[in-house]
Enzyme design. Structure first.
Site: not given
Ligand code: SF4
Ligand code: SF4
Ligand code: SF4
Ligand code: FES
Ligand code: FES
Lengths: 195, 576
Positions: B278, B281, B318, B357, B360, B365, B502
């Site tokens: 990241e 990026e 990101s 999560k 996710e 993907e 978190c």
């Protein structure tokens, strides 16, 4: 149980809704007023309209739905093609109206106040049809059924279910028959609003 | 200041306090149920009733403002009876399934019944019956156990700014549901699980996946690898009676080995890796004039929220996968090759402080390794139940170390667990990579703490970089609106879906309040301080991973395994 609503609206209907919103102003405070107009216009508050309103007024859909389900004035479904009104007035109650309502609910799989998914039947519980001596009593549109027993229900309702037959004649005969047997009119003087 | 008397004791409270506040100050306990410090008071359960001299009826102390000269009684025989009746009425419409309830032993309703000495059920009658909503991968709703306290409604509306849950219908038929009383999957629910954290009962819970994990562990043909997220180690101990803020990293690793996991890896490792990717990026976008602000993508609740409500910001996100997914993809490629394992036989389990999560892990993907990258995601709570089920006493275990090489991490990975942590970790690395100089003070405090939105500036090579940090999705909404309106410009934004980051995630140990969040946060920064390495780019295992496998950040292979893309999602699912 999820509240099902297959009664959809067209794009023109949605444009009409947008016009109402423009008329009232895009304010959250106008929500109830707009919903009243929608109820009057459609006879119920369609799902798509709620979604559109939530976008237009920036109110969560859940909040709109919350309002619609809270006030008895609003309904989520149009009335059915055949409106069943079952009396739960005192006289009918003591003669077992509850069992009748339960049976109808069971058979049509809807609660009082609701409409079946095919839009054919709606069920309302009302107070006193003015035929107390004949209780328990129910009406399907203009047809009156008296001295009901739970086991009659399936047969009566199935007369209105597809494939359709012409029941007007049958009903006329029945009404005549009822008149000769009973001394008083079975036509109710007026229908009261659902509870 | 107001002066009042509670049970004959004089107290002074500030203007605007409630009777409940005053009672607390006077050291008088009043039982409450719908009230929660961090949410707006609703006054719906009436359990907190008190007698106020001169008032005709009992008053709900959580919503009644304290007034000058008020005389309040909290424990008269009349109140005791009223309180009991109120609770008995609530219980009369409750399924009483305690032995099979996920909240058994940790349920506020259960606790109050015991505390108020409820020993029989005087009220009988009809009970409302609803279908359980198991339509989402993460959240299970059982409206039968709902006591209509509306805490979830307030969290979802006010803290998360989403408003999926709302009371519908009225009277006996009242239920707390998504609109149209439909399955949650149709709604723009972020799966954050904050409603679960707020629910006093078992009406809202995580989907329990522990059985799947036990099954994998029992299968001799499976090689079961577990990874643990940064924030799990500072909360897990609470389930075993430890103080909030106890750090149980070593004991947790030992317990996981005892449960039978073949390898125990640390998601902190891929947190470091995230910073490398990241950070690179960010530098690339900054230098090449790419889309800014860059917004972090490690919080899957935030991602889903963004896809539903701010599709125009999807290009700002990101492209990095979250550390959980990076770890899954690496275990089934890099590690499998290194250890000579067939990835087909590997089961990756992740222990996360998060319910989103779970969502996710099952996104379409997330199969870049050629397999499902993360097979099962469980929450801190589920892990605590597994440990308990196997009769392991975590406090009696000798601390153990993570397995190599994916268990090596730095302090930068650890602080991912707190709001502002990703930002701080990124700054530690980006600063040094860009300027080539060492950061003077490695502790970047402006982004720490529990303020909803935090801003910071940092000069790198003469350029002033502006950063913002938001936690709790309502704060994220505020921040994005300001960016959208052009009132604010930033280079880099960190968003965490849950309040506190978190460490306050929807999968953490219940109860979690601000006090507990604060303590867990302290623990995280302590753990960071105690690490030998505190900057992601100094992680030797990450360096080796690049040398042997990924070549360099943002390489072709890194893109394939560690990056992803996003899809705009509707606000309401159309009817099929
Ligand atoms: S919600 Fe609480 S009281 Fe209800 S069944 Fe579960 S543990 Fe028991
Ligand atoms: S999981 Fe989060 S977004 Fe979904 S209903 Fe609960 S609080 Fe709202
Ligand atoms: S689901 Fe839980 S938090 Fe929400 S109203 Fe019901 S009991 Fe309260
Ligand atoms: S009570 Fe049913 S008709 Fe009067
Ligand atoms: S705690 Fe005060 S009314 Fe519920």
């Amino acid at each position: 149980m999820p509240d099902k609503n297959i009664f959809d609206v067209s794009d023109e209907d949605l444009i009409w809704v947008e016009q109402q919103v423009d008329k009232h102003g895009k304010k959250k405070g106008e929500l109830i007023q707009i919903l009243r107009d929608v109820q009057e216009h459609f006879g119920f508050i369609p799902r798509k309209v709620q979604v559109r309103l939530s976008e237009l007024l920036d109110v969560t859909l859940s909040e709109i739905y919350s309002i619609v389900t809270f006030y008895a004035f609003f309904s989520l479904k149009p009335k059915g093609k055949y409106q069943i009104s079952c009396c739960k007035g005192t006289a009918c109650y003591v003669r077992g109206a509850e069992k009748i309502i339960e049976k109808i609910s069971q058979y049509l799989k809807i609660q009082p106040g609701d409409t079946t998914d095919d839009g054919l039947f709606s069920l309302d519980v009302i107070r006193c049809l003015g035929a107390c001596g004949l209780g328990p009593v129910m009406m399907i549109n203009d047809d009156v059924y008296a001295r009901l027993k739970p086991e009659d229900i399936t047969g009566i309702i199935s007369r209105y279910e597809p494939p359709f037959r012409d029941y007007s004649e049958v009903m006329r005969q029945q009404r005549e028959e009822a008149k000769t047997k009973e001394k008083f009119a079975v036509e109710p003087s007026r229908r009261l609003a659902p509870i | 200041m107001l002066n009042l008397k509670i049970n004959g004791v004089d107290v002074q409270v500030e203007e605007g306090s409630t009777i409940l506040d005053a009672a607390k100050k006077a050291g008088v306990y009043i039982p409450t149920l719908c009230h929660r410090e961090d949410l707006k008071a609703m006054g719906v359960c009436r359990l907190c009733v008190v007698e106020v001299k001169g008032a005709k009826t009992l008053q709900a102390s959580c919503v009644t403002p304290a007034a000058e000269g008020m005389e309040v009684r909290t424990n008269t025989p009349f109140i005791r009876k009223a309180r009991k009746t109120i609770l008995e009425l609530i219980l009369s419409n409750h399924p009483m399934e305690c032995p099979t309830c996920l909240r058994n032993g940790n349920c506020e309703l259960q606790k109050l019944s015991s505390q108020l000495n409820i020993t029989e059920m005087p009220f009988e009658g009809e009970r409302s019956r609803y279908e359980k909503d198991e339509t989402t991968p993460a959240i299970v709703r059982d409206p039968n156990k709902c006591i209509l306290c509306r805490r979830c409604v307030n969290v979802c509306n006010d803290i998360q700014g989403i408003g999926v849950l709302e009371p519908h219908h009225r009277g006996f038929r009242t239920s707390i549901d998504p609109s149209f009383c439909e399955g949650l999957y149709r709604m723009p629910c972020s799966q954050c699980g904050q409603c679960v954290m707020a629910c006093p009962t078992g009406a809202l819970t995580e989907r329990d996946d522990t059985e799947k994990v036990f099954e994998a562990l029992a299968d001799p043909n499976k090689f079961v690898v577990v990874q643990t997220a940064p924030a799990v180690r500072v909360a897990l101990g609470e389930a075993f009676g430890m103080e909030p803020g106890s750090i149980v990293t070593g004991q947790m690793v030992a317990a996981l080995r005892k449960l039978g996991f073949d390898r125990v890896f640390d998601t902190d490792f891929t947190a470091d890796l995230t910073i490398m990717e990241e950070g690179s990026e960010f530098i690339e976008r900054l230098e090449a004039g790419g889309k800014l602000p860059l917004i972090t993508s490690c919080s899957p609740g935030w991602i889903k929220f963004c896809e539903h409500f701010y599709p125009e910001f999807l290009d700002n996100l990101s492209t990095c996968k979250s550390p959980q997914q990076m770890m899954g993809a690496l275990i089934k490629t890099y590690y499998a090759a290194k250890a000579g394992l067939n990835p087909e036989n590997i089961v990756v389990v992740s222990v996360m402080p998060c319910t989103a999560k779970k969502f996710e892990a099952q996104r379409g993907e997330m199969v870049s390794s050629g397999y499902i990258d993360v097979d099962i995601a469980i929450t801190t709570r589920e892990l605590s139940r597994m440990i308990k089920e196997m009769g392991i006493d975590i406090s009696k275990l000798e601390p153990e170390e993570y397995d190599l090489p994916l268990g090596i991490s730095t302090g930068a990975g650890v602080i991912f667990g707190a709001t502002g942590g990703v930002m701080e970790a990124a700054i530690r690395t980006a600063y040094e990579l860009v300027s080539g100089k060492e950061l003077e003070d490695i502790n970047f405090t402006p982004v720490r703490g529990l303020n909803g939105i935090k801003e910071a500036e940092l000069a790198i090579n003469g350029t002033i970089l502006k950063a913002a940090v938001a936690h709790g999705l309502a704060n994220a909404r505020k921040l994005l609106e300001a960016v959208k309106a052009g009132q604010k410009t930033y280079h880099f934004i960190e968003v965490m879906a849950c309040p506190g980051g978190c460490l306050g995630g929807g999968g953490q140990i219940i109860p979690t309040d601000n006090d507990v969040r604060q303590k867990r946060m302290q623990a995280i920064y302590e753990a960071d301080k105690s690490m030998r390495l505190r900057k992601s780019h100094e992680n030797p295992a990450v360096q080796q991973l690049y040398r042997d496998f990924l070549i360099k950040p943002l390489s072709h292979r890194a893109h394939e395994l560690l990056h992803t893309d996003y899809t705009p999602r509707p606000r309401v699912l159309a009817r099929e």
